[in-house]
Structures are given as structure tokens and as C-alpha cells.
Motif scaffolding. Structure first.
Motif, mmCIF file in Angstrom:
data_model
loop_
_atom_site.group_PDB
_atom_site.id
_atom_site.type_symbol
_atom_site.label_atom_id
_atom_site.label_comp_id
_atom_site.label_asym_id
_atom_site.label_seq_id
_atom_site.Cartn_x
_atom_site.Cartn_y
_atom_site.Cartn_z
ATOM 1 N N ILE A 67 -102.740 43.895 -41.896
ATOM 2 C CA ILE A 67 -101.802 45.102 -42.082
ATOM 3 C C ILE A 67 -100.149 44.531 -41.883
ATOM 4 O O ILE A 67 -99.909 44.035 -40.956
ATOM 5 C CB ILE A 67 -101.976 46.016 -40.623
ATOM 6 N N THR A 68 -99.634 45.467 -42.825
ATOM 7 C CA THR A 68 -98.101 44.801 -42.945
ATOM 8 C C THR A 68 -97.281 45.935 -43.186
ATOM 9 O O THR A 68 -97.838 47.041 -43.709
ATOM 10 C CB THR A 68 -98.011 43.870 -44.037
ATOM 11 N N MET A 69 -96.115 46.021 -42.528
ATOM 12 C CA MET A 69 -95.054 47.100 -42.723
ATOM 13 C C MET A 69 -93.868 46.600 -43.208
ATOM 14 O O MET A 69 -93.512 45.570 -42.660
ATOM 15 C CB MET A 69 -94.862 47.729 -41.082
ATOM 16 N N THR A 70 -93.331 47.160 -44.226
ATOM 17 C CA THR A 70 -92.020 46.720 -45.020
ATOM 18 C C THR A 70 -91.145 48.033 -45.048
ATOM 19 O O THR A 70 -91.496 49.167 -44.918
ATOM 20 C CB THR A 70 -92.408 45.958 -45.926
ATOM 21 N N THR A 71 -90.277 47.889 -46.091
ATOM 22 C CA THR A 71 -89.223 48.949 -46.547
ATOM 23 C C THR A 71 -89.311 48.904 -47.994
ATOM 24 O O THR A 71 -89.367 47.788 -48.798
ATOM 25 C CB THR A 71 -87.951 48.785 -45.907
ATOM 26 N N LEU A 72 -88.791 50.009 -48.621
ATOM 27 C CA LEU A 72 -88.430 50.042 -50.077
ATOM 28 C C LEU A 72 -87.599 51.245 -50.136
ATOM 29 O O LEU A 72 -87.154 51.877 -49.082
ATOM 30 C CB LEU A 72 -89.611 50.327 -51.055
ATOM 31 N N SER A 73 -86.926 51.418 -51.267
ATOM 32 C CA SER A 73 -86.295 52.578 -51.466
ATOM 33 C C SER A 73 -86.455 53.173 -53.041
ATOM 34 O O SER A 73 -86.842 52.412 -53.742
ATOM 35 C CB SER A 73 -84.713 52.214 -51.246
ATOM 36 N N PHE A 74 -85.965 54.439 -53.262
ATOM 37 C CA PHE A 74 -85.660 54.935 -54.500
ATOM 38 C C PHE A 74 -84.769 55.812 -54.730
ATOM 39 O O PHE A 74 -84.244 56.325 -53.617
ATOM 40 C CB PHE A 74 -87.124 55.659 -54.817
ATOM 41 N N SER A 75 -84.029 56.043 -55.928
ATOM 42 C CA SER A 75 -82.890 56.672 -56.193
ATOM 43 C C SER A 75 -83.170 57.519 -57.280
ATOM 44 O O SER A 75 -83.658 57.219 -58.213
ATOM 45 C CB SER A 75 -81.794 55.816 -56.514
ATOM 46 N N THR A 76 -82.913 58.969 -56.916
ATOM 47 C CA THR A 76 -82.837 59.899 -58.103
ATOM 48 C C THR A 76 -81.740 60.063 -58.574
ATOM 49 O O THR A 76 -80.598 60.465 -57.622
ATOM 50 C CB THR A 76 -83.527 61.037 -57.314
ATOM 51 N N VAL A 77 -81.229 60.172 -59.798
ATOM 52 C CA VAL A 77 -80.051 60.105 -60.477
ATOM 53 C C VAL A 77 -79.965 61.541 -61.175
ATOM 54 O O VAL A 77 -80.701 61.830 -62.151
ATOM 55 C CB VAL A 77 -79.708 58.961 -61.158
ATOM 56 N N TYR A 78 -79.095 62.488 -60.857
ATOM 57 C CA TYR A 78 -79.061 63.402 -61.522
ATOM 58 C C TYR A 78 -77.899 63.707 -62.409
ATOM 59 O O TYR A 78 -76.671 63.245 -61.925
ATOM 60 C CB TYR A 78 -78.806 64.861 -60.607
ATOM 61 N N LYS A 79 -78.071 63.631 -63.756
ATOM 62 C CA LYS A 79 -76.757 63.472 -64.962
ATOM 63 C C LYS A 79 -76.798 64.618 -65.761
ATOM 64 O O LYS A 79 -77.770 65.248 -66.247
ATOM 65 C CB LYS A 79 -77.258 62.178 -65.766
#
Length: 342
Positions: A254-266
Motif C-alpha cells: 500500500i503506497t500513498m503519494t501525490t499528483l496534481s492536475f491543471s484545468t486551463v480555461y482559454k
């Protein structure tokens, strides 16, 4: 031992369970920096784990009361401290306290690292009602003179099954990010594959992971129709916080970590109006909630995975996650050509 109300106890894990229960009745070995021994030992017993969780709960409650990120020091660290601070910011901007995710640290079950050095990892599942989804908490102690602190949390996806792990009296192996020993893949490779699944849902990795809540959220962001005024795009990337990983009784991790995501409105249509008013993103934009060029909303995500043993008839799965809107930025220089000349 970590199990959940959704866990399936196989014959193999039943043997591990029996061993764990037997060990719980024995004296718990101690492990301090003063011993000078290099032999890995369980870093905590159940009683000390309970005391640590109660201390963290008290600190968290005090910080939550005033939404004071500075008050988290000594109780939360790493992504947990950052995400909690971001939750406070969104809650204040929206005047909506539900953005501060409420959970308790009362442990249903926990497992601890076998370690002689630092940092040291602990995983525990919070107690929860049958109609709720529990939380997985990761704790860390980075040096002998520091208290254990909450490093991250994730809420389980509906229907996930948590394998058995050894009780604190026994402890379990702590793995490095690039360690794939007897596993289907290393923690960092699983994170990379999952991020690829988020970015390329129709690709091989996209088909390998279940359609979980995070994948659905990102799909919904991409599906927003702005065609009359502009466009929207979403990109995920791996985090840089590292991993907290402990071996399960069946040889997985079992592993815990992080990520991110970006939503770009153009904005792409000159003369049109594209506004993010009456949205969470808009609430972090201040008085001007109109998209002139681009507006980028970045989300912070803590995520947990189950990585099976190399000989298991299974693939890595996402167990749960927690996300928060971390920041909003704008770049008016990206306005459509006609607007830019006005």
C-alpha cells in the motif's frame, strides 16, 4: 492489522492474521535511537499509535477551528499540511466550511514500519460507519527528535478491498519509491502509469485502471462545453512529495503519494464573454472573474494505491484520493488577437 469492512480474508491472509493475533499477546519490542542497533523493529505499538493519533486530532481540531494553517505545525507535515492550508483558503474564499474535509483519527486498524532508521512510516484506517467511506492516513517520523505527524490522507473509493497487513506488534517492510522487489511495479512506476491514464484515458494505462472518482472528475472537467467563447484542457502530472509505502501480508504494497492536475480555461473567440463567476474557481479570482486570455486552476491530489505481489493475478489499483483547489492564476496576455488589439 489493517483490514476494512470490505476486506476479503483469504486462506493465505488468514494465516498471517493468526500470526498477528498471536504476536499481539507478546511483549512489544522497543526501538529508540539510543539502542544503537541496526536491526529493524516495529517502530510503534498499538498503545503509542493511539496516543499519537489523539495528539494529532487535538492539533488538527484546534487549527480547523480558526482555519489557521500556521497552527498545523508539529501535527501535519508534507502534503497533509499543504492541502489542509489550501482547504482553509478555499473555505474562506467561498464562505463554505465543507471544503475543509472532516475526518477523525480514531483508528480501526493500523500497521507500522519495521525500521531502524528514518523516516518511519505508519498507515492506519480510520473508524467509519457502514454507510460511509473510511480514510487511510499516513504518518511519518522524520528523525528521532521529531514527533510523528500526519503526512497525508485519502478517502477510499467505494467498493475497494484492503488486504490484510501485520499488526503493530509485528511491523512490516517499508519500501523505497523505486523498489519493485517481488512487486508488479515500483510505487513511482505505478504513479507514472496512473498519471498517464489520467492524461490518456483511451491508452493502455487508461484501460488498465478502473474508472474511479478522480478519473470521472477529470473527464467532467474536460467535457465542459465552452465552444461559444473558448476551450478547456486538463493535464495531470506526478507530485514531488515522495511516497509512504508499507508491505501487505500477501506480499503487495500500500503506497500513498501525490499528483496534481491543471484545468486551463482559454478564451478563443474575440468579442465573446467567458466568465467563471459563481464557481469555486471564480471565488479565488478576486473581483475580476472574467477569462480574458487564460485562467489556470491547479488541483492538489493525495492518492493511494495497492500494488500486488509479482506473482498475484491482479494489477495495481487506486484505493482512494483527496483533492483540493490549490491555486488559480490568470494570463491576460493570451487574449484572442482582436481583443488584444482593443
Amino acid at each position: 492489522m489493517i483490514t476494512s469492512r470490505r476486506a476479503l480474508i483469504t486462506s493465505a491472509s488468514a494465516t498471517a492474521l493468526a500470526a498477528a493475533l498471536a504476536a499481539c499477546s507478546q511483549d512489544v519490542p522497543t526501538n529508540t535511537a539510543a539502542t544503537g542497533t541496526a536491526t529493524p523493529q516495529p517502530v510503534l505499538d498499538s498503545e503509542r499509535l493511539t496516543m499519537i493519533l489523539e495528539r494529532i486530532q487535538a492539533g488538527l481540531d484546534a487549527a480547523d477551528k480558526d482555519k489557521n494553517a500556521d497552527a498545523l505545525a508539529g501535527y501535519l507535515t508534507g502534503p497533509a499540511a499543504r492541502v489542509r492550508g489550501e482547504e482553509y483558503a478555499v473555505a474562506k474564499a467561498t464562505a463554505d466550511d465543507t471544503f475543509v474535509h472532516v475526518f477523525n483519527t480514531t483508528s480501526q486498524a493500523g500497521t507500522v514500519a519495521l525500521a531502524a532508521d528514518f523516516p518511519r512510516t505508519v498507515l492506519t484506517i480510520t473508524d467509519f460507519a457502514d454507510d460511509e467511506q473510511g480514510y487511510l492516513l499516513a504518518l511519518t517520523q522524520d528523525s528521532a527528535r521529531e514527533n510523528y505527524q500526519l503526512w497525508g490522507w485519502t478517502q477510499f473509493f467505494a467498493g475497494v478491498e484492503i488486504p490484510s497487513t501485520y499488526a503493530p506488534a509485528i511491523g512490516t517492510e517499508q519500501l523505497a519509491a523505486d523498489d519493485s522487489s517481488d512487486l508488479k511495479a515500483s510505487p513511482q512506476d505505478v504513479l507514472a502509469a496512473y498519471v498517464d491514464a489520467l492524461n490518456n484515458p483511451e491508452g493502455d494505462n487508461g484501460k488498465a485502471f478502473a474508472d474511479d472518482v478522480l478519473r470521472q472528475r477529470i473527464a467532467a472537467e474536460r467535457a465542459v462545453d465552452l465552444s461559444e467563447a473558448g476551450e478547456v484542457s486538463v493535464t495531470a502530472e506526478a507530485g514531488s512529495d515522495g511516497f509512504k509505502s508499507l508491505r501487505t501480508a500477501d506480499g503487495g504494497v500500500i503506497t500513498m503519494t501525490t499528483l496534481s492536475f491543471s484545468t486551463v480555461y482559454k478564451k478563443t473567440v474575440a468579442g465573446s464573454t467567458l466568465s467563471l463567476a459563481d464557481s469555486t474557481v471564480g471565488s479565488l479570482m478576486g473581483d475580476n472573474q472574467e477569462v480574458v486570455g487564460t485562467v489556470t486552476a491547479k488541483y492538489d491530489v493525495i492518492v493511494a494505491f495497492l500494488i500486488p505481489a509479482a506473482d498475484a493475478d491482479a494489477t495495481a489499483t487506486a484505493l482512494g484520493m483527496d483533492l483540493v483547489l490549490a491555486s488559480v492564476s490568470r494570463d491576460d496576455s493570451q487574449a484572442p488577437a482582436e481583443d488584444a488589439r482593443d
